[in-house]
Design a protein around this motif. Structure first.
Motif, PDB file in Angstrom:
ATOM      1  N   ILE A 122     -42.663  33.147  46.723  1.00 38.80           N
ATOM      2  CA  ILE A 122     -42.871  34.579  46.544  1.00 38.80           C
ATOM      3  C   ILE A 122     -44.176  35.034  47.185  1.00 38.80           C
ATOM      4  O   ILE A 122     -44.214  36.067  47.858  1.00 38.80           O
ATOM      5  CB  ILE A 122     -42.780  34.936  45.044  1.00 38.80           C
ATOM      6  CG1 ILE A 122     -41.309  34.849  44.610  1.00 38.80           C
ATOM      7  CG2 ILE A 122     -43.353  36.316  44.751  1.00 38.80           C
ATOM      8  CD1 ILE A 122     -41.107  34.654  43.141  1.00 38.80           C
ATOM      9  N   ALA A 181     -36.553  41.376  46.094  1.00 38.75           N
ATOM     10  CA  ALA A 181     -36.714  39.944  45.876  1.00 38.75           C
ATOM     11  C   ALA A 181     -35.371  39.281  46.098  1.00 38.75           C
ATOM     12  O   ALA A 181     -34.326  39.943  46.128  1.00 38.75           O
ATOM     13  CB  ALA A 181     -37.224  39.665  44.460  1.00 38.75           C
ATOM     14  N   GLY A 195     -40.490  39.344  42.028  1.00 37.84           N
ATOM     15  CA  GLY A 195     -40.574  37.893  42.058  1.00 37.84           C
ATOM     16  C   GLY A 195     -40.193  37.253  40.746  1.00 37.84           C
ATOM     17  O   GLY A 195     -39.465  36.247  40.710  1.00 37.84           O
ATOM     18  N   ASP A 227     -40.697  28.190  45.016  1.00 38.32           N
ATOM     19  CA  ASP A 227     -41.134  29.557  44.729  1.00 38.32           C
ATOM     20  C   ASP A 227     -42.040  29.990  45.877  1.00 38.32           C
ATOM     21  O   ASP A 227     -43.225  29.666  45.916  1.00 38.32           O
ATOM     22  CB  ASP A 227     -41.864  29.595  43.386  1.00 38.32           C
ATOM     23  CG  ASP A 227     -42.368  30.989  43.024  1.00 38.32           C
ATOM     24  OD1 ASP A 227     -42.461  31.845  43.926  1.00 38.32           O
ATOM     25  OD2 ASP A 227     -42.689  31.215  41.847  1.00 38.32           O
ATOM     26  N   THR A 241     -37.931  34.494  46.921  1.00 34.16           N
ATOM     27  CA  THR A 241     -38.803  35.286  47.789  1.00 34.16           C
ATOM     28  C   THR A 241     -38.968  36.681  47.209  1.00 34.16           C
ATOM     29  O   THR A 241     -38.141  37.158  46.438  1.00 34.16           O
ATOM     30  CB  THR A 241     -38.215  35.390  49.214  1.00 34.16           C
ATOM     31  OG1 THR A 241     -36.863  35.851  49.141  1.00 34.16           O
ATOM     32  CG2 THR A 241     -38.239  34.057  49.922  1.00 34.16           C
ATOM     33  N   ALA A 242     -40.071  37.323  47.578  1.00 34.35           N
ATOM     34  CA  ALA A 242     -40.352  38.717  47.204  1.00 34.35           C
ATOM     35  C   ALA A 242     -41.552  39.138  48.055  1.00 34.35           C
ATOM     36  O   ALA A 242     -41.558  38.883  49.251  1.00 34.35           O
ATOM     37  CB  ALA A 242     -40.619  38.851  45.709  1.00 34.35           C
TER      38      ALA A 242
END
Length: 450
Positions: free
Chosen positions: A267, A303, A132, A265, A292-293
């Protein structure tokens, strides 16, 4: 049901047969202390042997209910059938070539899925990375080269990673920033719409916080100097704060009006975690870039930065990448995770988890005034603990005591929040409802024992 359990041999039940941590975990902890850097912490030092569905089994034979999902990573479970199947097949073919040397279809297929799933019907492209923090760093790189500006705006209570740049973006000092400076320049922090703690009340929070943030950007930085505005649509480490309604659309519109790249964000909040593919969909936000992750690949490191094609193409060839970015095994796992999310309708499962948890937690709040606020969406739920509901003074001690009590009973929970006073719940989206309710029983008993 192998999709739920990671294999029929892993019973979906809580089982506590030793103290937690048990003797074998303590032996391993002693070995760990000798060779693993002290700066690498663990929430609960039980050593895992198997995990899947809604449980984690340790070396002592204990089976813990999982309300953490590896910090929102194993949303499809720790050993989802499609993830294991696809990753295993890819392992047998090849583990690595480096996409920048000789490419492979899996990377392209993941980018195709991201283009389809992320908000907006514009042309999109992606670049794949390992973590991330790496995704956020690259989003900043892309925004800067696209706008030919330098300043980056972030928000109070935000968390974006542990690298030098992302530490600068992160709001919380301890444990993330203490002693690690100096940090990257041209990062500016403005207020976020934290409804529970807004001075004039949550009903006024959205427009007032947006006005304050925009005023600070305009006067202290200059909108024409801002390359990117980065925000978590639900703030994770900062305490699962949902920005008050109206805040995100106003900030996104300000970015659009001033040629600023708006970065969501996602993530921690992405990939069905909040009951939608992405949390920014809740108010119809279409970000320019989305990072994204975590939940993307069922536990394998992957990610992405996904965004408007014209922005993503701003970086020159060779300007984006990394040796392991978009590893073929991780890409295969991501395709398996997305397959699982679609086939099992994990957005619906996340909404059901929210319904069960918020109902139970609201009943607890009536009995235990230490619960100041219940918030979050889907399977991203938190309670903020206070010493007095009238003053809302943070109660970090209660958060620590409750987590310890839950751990002792075989329930893995996590804490978070700028003030350390939030219990956050991130169960796997495939958890059985019986385990979910048993975990909530443990939480209620822990409150009763405070």
């Amino acid at each position: 049901m192998t999709e739920l359990t990671g294999g029929p041999s892993l019973p979906q039940e809580r089982r506590v047969v030793t103290a937690i941590p048990g003797p074998k975990s303590l032996e391993l902890q002693a070995r760990r202390s000798a060779v693993v850097a002290a700066g690498v912490g663990s929430t609960l030092p039980v050593f895992t042997t198997r995990a899947g569905g809604g449980v984690i089994e340790d070396v002592d034979g204990n089976s813990l209910i999982d309300f953490g999902s590896g910090i929102a990573v194993t949303s499809v479970g720790n050993s989802a059938e499609a993830v294991v199947r696809r990753a295993t097949a890819q392992l047998a073919d090849f583990t690595h070539t480096c996409f920048m040397v000789t490419p492979y279809e899996g990377y392209v297929a993941v980018c195709e899925q991201l283009a389809e799933l992320t908000p907006g019907d514009h042309a999109k492209k992606s670049a794949l990375f390992n973590s991330g923090a790496e995704a956020v760093e690259n989003a900043v790189k892309i925004a800067r080269v696209h706008t030919k500006r330098q300043a980056v705006v972030v928000f109070d209570h935000g968390y974006h990673g542990r690298t030098n740049l992302t530490m600068a973006l992160t709001a919380k000092n301890m444990p993330y920033k203490q002693g690690f400076g100096p940090f990257a320049p041209e990062v500016y922090r403005v207020p976020v719409a934290y409804g529970y703690r807004w001075p004039t009340g949550p009903e006024n929070c959205g427009p007032e916080a947006a006005a304050q943030a925009i005023d600070q950007i305009t006067k202290q930085i200059g909108a024409d100097n801002v390359a990117a505005i980065i925000i978590e649509p639900v703030l994770g480490e900062g305490g699962f704060i949902e920005p008050a309604k109206g805040f995100l659309p106003r900030i996104a519109q300000f970015a659009k009006d001033n040629g600023i790249v708006f970065v969501a964000d996602e993530i921690q909040s992405g990939f069905c975690r909040t009951g939608q593919w992405f949390a920014c969909e809740d108010e119809g936000i279409v970000p320019d870039l989305i990072t994204t992750a975590k939940g993307i690949a069922g536990g394998l490191p992957l990610a992405a930065v996904t965004g408007r094609a014209e922005i993503m193409d701003s970086a020159h060839p060779g300007g984006l990448g990394g040796t392991y970015g978009g590893n073929p095994v991780a890409c295969a796992a991501a395709l398996g995770a997305i397959e699982t999310m679609r086939e099992m309708d994990l957005n619906a499962k996340a909404k059901r988890i929210e319904e069960v948890m918020k109902g139970r937690l609201a009943a607890m709040q009536e009995k235990f005034p230490v619960i100041g606020d219940i918030r979050g969406r889907g399977a991203m739920i938190a309670i903020e603990l206070v010493k007095d509901p009238a003053t809302k003074e943070p109660n970090a001690e209660a958060a620590g005591a409750l987590a310890k009590a839950c751990h002792a009973e075989g329930l893995l929970v996590l804490t978070c929040g700028t003030y350390g006073n939030v219990l956050r719940f991130l169960p796997p989206l495939v958890i059985g409802e019986d385990l979910l309710n048993e975990g909530l029983d443990i939480i209620e008993a822990a409150f009763a024992g405070l």
